[in-house]
Write a protein that holds these residues in place. Structure first.
Motif, PDB file in Angstrom:
ATOM      1  N   GLU A  93       0.834  -1.206   0.000  1.00 48.81           N
ATOM      2  CA  GLU A  93       0.000   0.000   0.000  1.00 48.81           C
ATOM      3  C   GLU A  93       0.868   1.255   0.000  1.00 48.81           C
ATOM      4  O   GLU A  93       0.594   2.205  -0.735  1.00 48.81           O
ATOM      5  CB  GLU A  93      -0.949  -0.010   1.206  1.00 48.81           C
ATOM      6  N   ASN A  94       1.916   1.261   0.807  1.00 49.87           N
ATOM      7  CA  ASN A  94       2.829   2.408   0.828  1.00 49.87           C
ATOM      8  C   ASN A  94       3.506   2.595  -0.520  1.00 49.87           C
ATOM      9  O   ASN A  94       3.678   3.726  -0.987  1.00 49.87           O
ATOM     10  CB  ASN A  94       3.865   2.250   1.935  1.00 49.87           C
ATOM     11  N   ALA A  95       3.889   1.498  -1.160  1.00 48.81           N
ATOM     12  CA  ALA A  95       4.515   1.586  -2.481  1.00 48.81           C
ATOM     13  C   ALA A  95       3.524   2.144  -3.497  1.00 48.81           C
ATOM     14  O   ALA A  95       3.870   2.998  -4.321  1.00 48.81           O
ATOM     15  CB  ALA A  95       5.023   0.216  -2.921  1.00 48.81           C
ATOM     16  N   ARG A  96       2.282   1.666  -3.430  1.00 50.31           N
ATOM     17  CA  ARG A  96       1.252   2.158  -4.348  1.00 50.31           C
ATOM     18  C   ARG A  96       1.015   3.658  -4.149  1.00 50.31           C
ATOM     19  O   ARG A  96       0.973   4.427  -5.110  1.00 50.31           O
ATOM     20  CB  ARG A  96      -0.057   1.392  -4.143  1.00 50.31           C
ATOM     21  N   LEU A  97       0.894   4.079  -2.886  1.00 47.61           N
ATOM     22  CA  LEU A  97       0.677   5.500  -2.603  1.00 47.61           C
ATOM     23  C   LEU A  97       1.870   6.334  -3.043  1.00 47.61           C
ATOM     24  O   LEU A  97       1.702   7.440  -3.570  1.00 47.61           O
ATOM     25  CB  LEU A  97       0.396   5.698  -1.112  1.00 47.61           C
ATOM     26  N   SER A  98       3.058   5.805  -2.826  1.00 51.55           N
ATOM     27  CA  SER A  98       4.263   6.511  -3.243  1.00 51.55           C
ATOM     28  C   SER A  98       4.289   6.695  -4.757  1.00 51.55           C
ATOM     29  O   SER A  98       4.604   7.779  -5.257  1.00 51.55           O
ATOM     30  CB  SER A  98       5.498   5.733  -2.779  1.00 51.55           C
ATOM     31  N   LYS A  99       3.924   5.644  -5.493  1.00 52.31           N
ATOM     32  CA  LYS A  99       3.867   5.743  -6.953  1.00 52.31           C
ATOM     33  C   LYS A  99       2.835   6.773  -7.381  1.00 52.31           C
ATOM     34  O   LYS A  99       3.093   7.585  -8.271  1.00 52.31           O
ATOM     35  CB  LYS A  99       3.528   4.391  -7.577  1.00 52.31           C
ATOM     36  N   GLU A 100       1.672   6.730  -6.740  1.00 53.67           N
ATOM     37  CA  GLU A 100       0.612   7.672  -7.106  1.00 53.67           C
ATOM     38  C   GLU A 100       1.038   9.114  -6.838  1.00 53.67           C
ATOM     39  O   GLU A 100       0.789   9.999  -7.658  1.00 53.67           O
ATOM     40  CB  GLU A 100      -0.670   7.348  -6.355  1.00 53.67           C
ATOM     41  N   ARG A 101       1.665   9.349  -5.669  1.00 47.37           N
ATOM     42  CA  ARG A 101       2.124  10.711  -5.346  1.00 47.37           C
ATOM     43  C   ARG A 101       3.193  11.168  -6.324  1.00 47.37           C
ATOM     44  O   ARG A 101       3.169  12.309  -6.807  1.00 47.37           O
ATOM     45  CB  ARG A 101       2.654  10.765  -3.921  1.00 47.37           C
ATOM     46  N   ALA A 102       4.131  10.268  -6.636  1.00 48.35           N
ATOM     47  CA  ALA A 102       5.200  10.629  -7.563  1.00 48.35           C
ATOM     48  C   ALA A 102       4.633  10.934  -8.944  1.00 48.35           C
ATOM     49  O   ALA A 102       5.016  11.929  -9.573  1.00 48.35           O
ATOM     50  CB  ALA A 102       6.231   9.500  -7.637  1.00 48.35           C
ATOM     51  N   LEU A 103       3.722  10.108  -9.396  1.00 49.91           N
ATOM     52  CA  LEU A 103       3.139  10.334 -10.714  1.00 49.91           C
ATOM     53  C   LEU A 103       2.298  11.607 -10.729  1.00 49.91           C
ATOM     54  O   LEU A 103       2.337  12.368 -11.695  1.00 49.91           O
ATOM     55  CB  LEU A 103       2.301   9.137 -11.145  1.00 49.91           C
ATOM     56  N   ALA A 104       1.558  11.862  -9.663  1.00 50.26           N
ATOM     57  CA  ALA A 104       0.751  13.088  -9.593  1.00 50.26           C
ATOM     58  C   ALA A 104       1.656  14.320  -9.626  1.00 50.26           C
ATOM     59  O   ALA A 104       1.339  15.308 -10.294  1.00 50.26           O
ATOM     60  CB  ALA A 104      -0.102  13.081  -8.334  1.00 50.26           C
ATOM     61  N   ARG A 105       2.769  14.256  -8.908  1.00 51.31           N
ATOM     62  CA  ARG A 105       3.712  15.370  -8.904  1.00 51.31           C
ATOM     63  C   ARG A 105       4.290  15.587 -10.301  1.00 51.31           C
ATOM     64  O   ARG A 105       4.333  16.713 -10.813  1.00 51.31           O
ATOM     65  CB  ARG A 105       4.842  15.121  -7.906  1.00 51.31           C
ATOM     66  N   ILE A 106       4.698  14.504 -10.943  1.00 52.69           N
ATOM     67  CA  ILE A 106       5.268  14.610 -12.291  1.00 52.69           C
ATOM     68  C   ILE A 106       4.221  15.144 -13.257  1.00 52.69           C
ATOM     69  O   ILE A 106       4.505  16.026 -14.070  1.00 52.69           O
ATOM     70  CB  ILE A 106       5.785  13.236 -12.760  1.00 52.69           C
ATOM     71  N   LYS A 107       3.003  14.615 -13.148  1.00 55.32           N
ATOM     72  CA  LYS A 107       1.925  15.074 -14.034  1.00 55.32           C
ATOM     73  C   LYS A 107       1.687  16.568 -13.855  1.00 55.32           C
ATOM     74  O   LYS A 107       1.584  17.310 -14.825  1.00 55.32           O
ATOM     75  CB  LYS A 107       0.650  14.290 -13.743  1.00 55.32           C
ATOM     76  N   ARG A 108       1.626  17.007 -12.592  1.00 59.38           N
ATOM     77  CA  ARG A 108       1.396  18.425 -12.300  1.00 59.38           C
ATOM     78  C   ARG A 108       2.528  19.283 -12.877  1.00 59.38           C
ATOM     79  O   ARG A 108       2.284  20.296 -13.547  1.00 59.38           O
ATOM     80  CB  ARG A 108       1.268  18.624 -10.793  1.00 59.38           C
ATOM     81  N   GLU A 109       3.763  18.866 -12.648  1.00 58.50           N
ATOM     82  CA  GLU A 109       4.909  19.628 -13.159  1.00 58.50           C
ATOM     83  C   GLU A 109       4.917  19.655 -14.685  1.00 58.50           C
ATOM     84  O   GLU A 109       5.196  20.695 -15.290  1.00 58.50           O
ATOM     85  CB  GLU A 109       6.211  19.024 -12.636  1.00 58.50           C
ATOM     86  N   GLU A 110       4.604  18.528 -15.301  1.00 59.33           N
ATOM     87  CA  GLU A 110       4.574  18.455 -16.760  1.00 59.33           C
ATOM     88  C   GLU A 110       3.456  19.331 -17.321  1.00 59.33           C
ATOM     89  O   GLU A 110       3.654  20.027 -18.312  1.00 59.33           O
ATOM     90  CB  GLU A 110       4.404  17.002 -17.215  1.00 59.33           C
ATOM     91  N   GLU A 111       2.272  19.290 -16.693  1.00 56.47           N
ATOM     92  CA  GLU A 111       1.156  20.106 -17.175  1.00 56.47           C
ATOM     93  C   GLU A 111       1.470  21.592 -17.048  1.00 56.47           C
ATOM     94  O   GLU A 111       1.131  22.385 -17.932  1.00 56.47           O
ATOM     95  CB  GLU A 111      -0.120  19.759 -16.414  1.00 56.47           C
TER      96      GLU A 111
END
Length: 177
Positions: A93-111
């Motif tokens: 669960e922690n790994a999944r949340l970490s992936k989601e947070r990392a991807l959300a951050r990257i998505k936000r920065e890219e957008e």
């Protein structure tokens, strides 16, 4: 015989199978295991932790003590396994949340980067007297290319950072919603 074997402090493996003296020892396996703590292999079988615990309990208190230790061991094992499963689920669960947070951050920065680039590009096009429908078409094509590049960077990040199979996670973690 057992007293002689007991004196051998480093005895690890003992094979007595087929020896007639073996028949003279009642509860042979339990007796040998309980008397020789260094033993790891008896006859054609390893000496497991449960074998050792129950044999030693049997030697001290008979069948009741053996049965009690067996129940304790099984209950302790269940508790350990339950804790290991819980820890594993928490880890995942922690790994999944970490992936989601990392991807959300990257998505936000890219957008944000795409938005900024599109604003600069709009100004450039306005300065060259491109306007109206032509400008919107150009910006739309360029935005789609930028978004495609963003998807490639995000999936590359997922594959590199988390070692995931991209063909599974790309549709699931689409940065486009």
């Amino acid at each position: 015989l057992v007293d002689t074997l007991k004196q051998m402090k480093n005895l690890k493996c003992f094979y007595f199978k087929g020896n007639p003296a073996m028949r003279n020892i009642s509860n042979y396996r339990k007796v040998i295991i309980s008397k020789i703590p260094s033993l790891t292999y008896l006859e054609d079988r390893p000496v497991f932790e449960l074998d050792r615990i129950t044999s030693e309990a049997w030697a001290k208190g008979g069948r009741e003590a053996e049965a009690l230790e067996r129940r304790r061991y099984i209950e302790d094992k269940r508790k350990r396994e339950k804790k290991q499963r819980e820890d594993f689920y928490k880890f995942n669960e922690n790994a999944r949340l970490s992936k989601e947070r990392a991807l959300a951050r990257i998505k936000r920065e890219e957008e944000e980067a795409i938005q900024s680039k599109m604003e600069r590009r709009r100004k450039e096009l306005e300065e060259t007297d491109v306007s109206g429908e032509n400008m919107e078409q150009i910006l739309e094509v360029e935005r789609k290319q930028e978004e495609s590049d963003m998807m490639r960077r995000c999936t590359s990040f997922l594959g590199f950072t988390f070692g995931v199979q991209l063909n599974f996670f790309v549709p699931y973690f689409s940065p486009f919603g």
